[in-house]
Design an enzyme around this catalytic site. Structure first.
Site, mmCIF file in Angstrom:
data_model
loop_
_atom_site.group_PDB
_atom_site.id
_atom_site.type_symbol
_atom_site.label_atom_id
_atom_site.label_comp_id
_atom_site.label_asym_id
_atom_site.label_seq_id
_atom_site.Cartn_x
_atom_site.Cartn_y
_atom_site.Cartn_z
ATOM 1 N N LYS A 1 -2.852 -3.970 -7.636
ATOM 2 C CA LYS A 1 -2.531 -5.222 -8.329
ATOM 3 C C LYS A 1 -3.458 -6.361 -7.891
ATOM 4 O O LYS A 1 -3.972 -7.093 -8.714
ATOM 5 C CB LYS A 1 -1.080 -5.643 -8.054
ATOM 6 C CG LYS A 1 -0.036 -4.689 -8.557
ATOM 7 C CD LYS A 1 1.363 -5.294 -8.446
ATOM 8 C CE LYS A 1 1.809 -5.580 -7.019
ATOM 9 N NZ LYS A 1 1.877 -4.409 -6.142
ATOM 10 N N ARG B 1 9.837 -9.625 -8.214
ATOM 11 C CA ARG B 1 9.912 -8.438 -7.370
ATOM 12 C C ARG B 1 11.273 -7.763 -7.507
ATOM 13 O O ARG B 1 11.495 -6.711 -6.949
ATOM 14 C CB ARG B 1 9.716 -8.930 -5.934
ATOM 15 C CG ARG B 1 9.225 -7.995 -4.912
ATOM 16 C CD ARG B 1 7.782 -7.619 -5.062
ATOM 17 N NE ARG B 1 7.217 -7.163 -3.810
ATOM 18 C CZ ARG B 1 6.069 -7.588 -3.308
ATOM 19 N NH1 ARG B 1 5.353 -8.481 -3.947
ATOM 20 N NH2 ARG B 1 5.628 -7.111 -2.174
ATOM 21 N N ARG C 1 -6.549 0.210 3.903
ATOM 22 C CA ARG C 1 -6.868 -1.119 3.372
ATOM 23 C C ARG C 1 -7.200 -2.090 4.508
ATOM 24 O O ARG C 1 -6.533 -2.111 5.544
ATOM 25 C CB ARG C 1 -5.666 -1.644 2.582
ATOM 26 C CG ARG C 1 -5.881 -3.044 2.041
ATOM 27 C CD ARG C 1 -4.960 -3.329 0.902
ATOM 28 N NE ARG C 1 -3.578 -3.543 1.292
ATOM 29 C CZ ARG C 1 -2.616 -3.851 0.427
ATOM 30 N NH1 ARG C 1 -2.873 -3.961 -0.856
ATOM 31 N NH2 ARG C 1 -1.382 -4.035 0.847
ATOM 32 N N ARG D 1 -3.475 -5.575 7.536
ATOM 33 C CA ARG D 1 -2.190 -6.270 7.449
ATOM 34 C C ARG D 1 -1.182 -5.545 8.315
ATOM 35 O O ARG D 1 -1.121 -4.322 8.310
ATOM 36 C CB ARG D 1 -1.698 -6.267 5.986
ATOM 37 C CG ARG D 1 -2.354 -7.300 5.144
ATOM 38 C CD ARG D 1 -2.030 -7.136 3.681
ATOM 39 N NE ARG D 1 -0.614 -6.964 3.379
ATOM 40 C CZ ARG D 1 -0.120 -6.967 2.134
ATOM 41 N NH1 ARG D 1 -0.933 -7.141 1.108
ATOM 42 N NH2 ARG D 1 1.160 -6.790 1.919
ATOM 43 N N ARG E 1 8.353 -0.400 2.717
ATOM 44 C CA ARG E 1 7.936 -1.168 1.532
ATOM 45 C C ARG E 1 8.056 -0.313 0.272
ATOM 46 O O ARG E 1 8.411 -0.818 -0.782
ATOM 47 C CB ARG E 1 6.508 -1.679 1.722
ATOM 48 C CG ARG E 1 6.466 -2.798 2.774
ATOM 49 C CD ARG E 1 5.063 -3.100 3.212
ATOM 50 N NE ARG E 1 4.235 -3.634 2.163
ATOM 51 C CZ ARG E 1 2.925 -3.414 2.065
ATOM 52 N NH1 ARG E 1 2.317 -2.655 2.937
ATOM 53 N NH2 ARG E 1 2.241 -3.962 1.091
HETATM 54 P P1 AMP Z 1 2.467 -8.314 -1.080
HETATM 55 O O1 AMP Z 1 1.181 -8.877 -0.615
HETATM 56 O O2 AMP Z 1 2.736 -8.601 -2.539
HETATM 57 O O3 AMP Z 1 2.611 -6.846 -0.755
HETATM 58 O O4 AMP Z 1 3.633 -9.072 -0.276
HETATM 59 C C1 AMP Z 1 3.718 -9.009 1.119
HETATM 60 C C2 AMP Z 1 5.116 -9.390 1.581
HETATM 61 O O5 AMP Z 1 5.407 -10.736 1.169
HETATM 62 C C3 AMP Z 1 6.240 -8.555 0.967
HETATM 63 O O6 AMP Z 1 6.451 -7.348 1.674
HETATM 64 C C4 AMP Z 1 7.415 -9.518 1.092
HETATM 65 O O7 AMP Z 1 7.895 -9.595 2.423
HETATM 66 C C5 AMP Z 1 6.759 -10.856 0.768
HETATM 67 N N1 AMP Z 1 6.801 -11.107 -0.691
HETATM 68 C C6 AMP Z 1 5.743 -11.218 -1.539
HETATM 69 N N2 AMP Z 1 6.142 -11.485 -2.786
HETATM 70 C C7 AMP Z 1 7.496 -11.514 -2.743
HETATM 71 C C8 AMP Z 1 8.515 -11.720 -3.709
HETATM 72 N N3 AMP Z 1 8.233 -11.942 -5.002
HETATM 73 N N4 AMP Z 1 9.814 -11.686 -3.292
HETATM 74 C C9 AMP Z 1 10.141 -11.479 -2.009
HETATM 75 N N5 AMP Z 1 9.227 -11.254 -1.047
HETATM 76 C C10 AMP Z 1 7.912 -11.280 -1.399
#
Ligand code: AMP
Length: 212
Positions: A14, A89, A124, A157, A168
């Site tokens: 994404k 999400r 990554r 990360r 996740r």
């Molecule tokens: P991502 O980079 O999209 O994988 O997001 C990393 C982390 O940020 C996730 O595992 C959540 O802890 C938090 N996060 C990101 N977007 C959301 C969302 N829309 N709702 C809740 N937590 C989020």
């Protein structure tokens, strides 16, 4: 106006695709994960709230994320459209988006098998400075540990470490996957094979956007 939502499991591509699409369409790329990581680096409000949830690989509470996204989408650069990456999400967030008066024009769902996702996430790396993404196997930096673009330091990360990846993926299956059905019912979901080269996925996404 292009209001686009990108769906897909962690590691589906994404972020990579959203950056390209945003450049191509000249609209902002809004990644809630990036905003949280940036806020955490700067020790500002949203980052401090999100820290523990992110470390564990669970979702930050909806009211926090909804407020943050509402603030971001009300900025003037979003008037011509935007690409949402990582939001909504779960169903509650999708309803919150609707209540903000926003109906996406297209919801693009990038499909990648779990085994590929796990391999991608564990390889990554990203730049601490400019957030450019690398994959140690398929798209490594020219110099180990150093960003090709800005010379910044590459890092993994914390939530891309093996023990957190599984959590996740579970959160994705339980909370985020129901959105596929939700947007399918609204007739705006388009699923795309994400297990191809980044260029091929990009072409599929562009083609899927045209089918309005
Ligand atoms: P991502 O980079 O999209 O994988 O997001 C990393 C982390 O940020 C996730 O595992 C959540 O802890 C938090 N996060 C990101 N977007 C959301 C969302 N829309 N709702 C809740 N937590 C989020």
């Amino acid at each position: 106006m292009d209001r686009i939502v990108l769906l897909g499991s962690p590691g589906a591509g994404k972020g990579t695709q959203a950056k390209r699409l945003a450049e191509y369409l000249d609209i902002p790329h809004i990644s809630t994960g990036d905003i949280f990581r940036e806020s955490l680096k700067n020790e500002t409000k949203y980052g401090l709230i999100a820290k523990e949830y992110m470390r564990k690989g669970t979702l930050v509470p909806d009211d926090v994320v909804n407020k943050m996204v509402g603030e971001r989408l009300s900025r003037s650069d979003c008037r011509q459209g935007f690409i949402l990456d990582g939001y909504p999400r779960n169903i509650k967030q999708a309803i919150a988006l609707k209540n903000m008066g926003i109906e996406p024009d297209a919801v693009l769902n990038i499909l990648v098998p779990d085994v590929v996702v796990i391999e991608r996430l564990s390889n990554r790396r990203l730049c601490r400075n400019c957030s450019k993404l690398y994959n140690l196997l398929t798209n490594p930096p020219k110099r180990s540990g150093v960003c090709d673009l800005c010379g910044g330091e590459l890092y993994q990360r914390e939530d891309d470490k093996a023990e957190t990846i599984e959590r996740r993926l579970t959160v994705y299956r339980e909370e985020t996957m129901p959105l596929n059905n939700y947007y399918e019912k609204e007739n705006i979901l388009r699923s795309i094979d994400g297990n191809l080269s980044p260029d091929s996925v990009f072409n599929l996404l562009k083609a899927a956007m045209v089918r309005k």
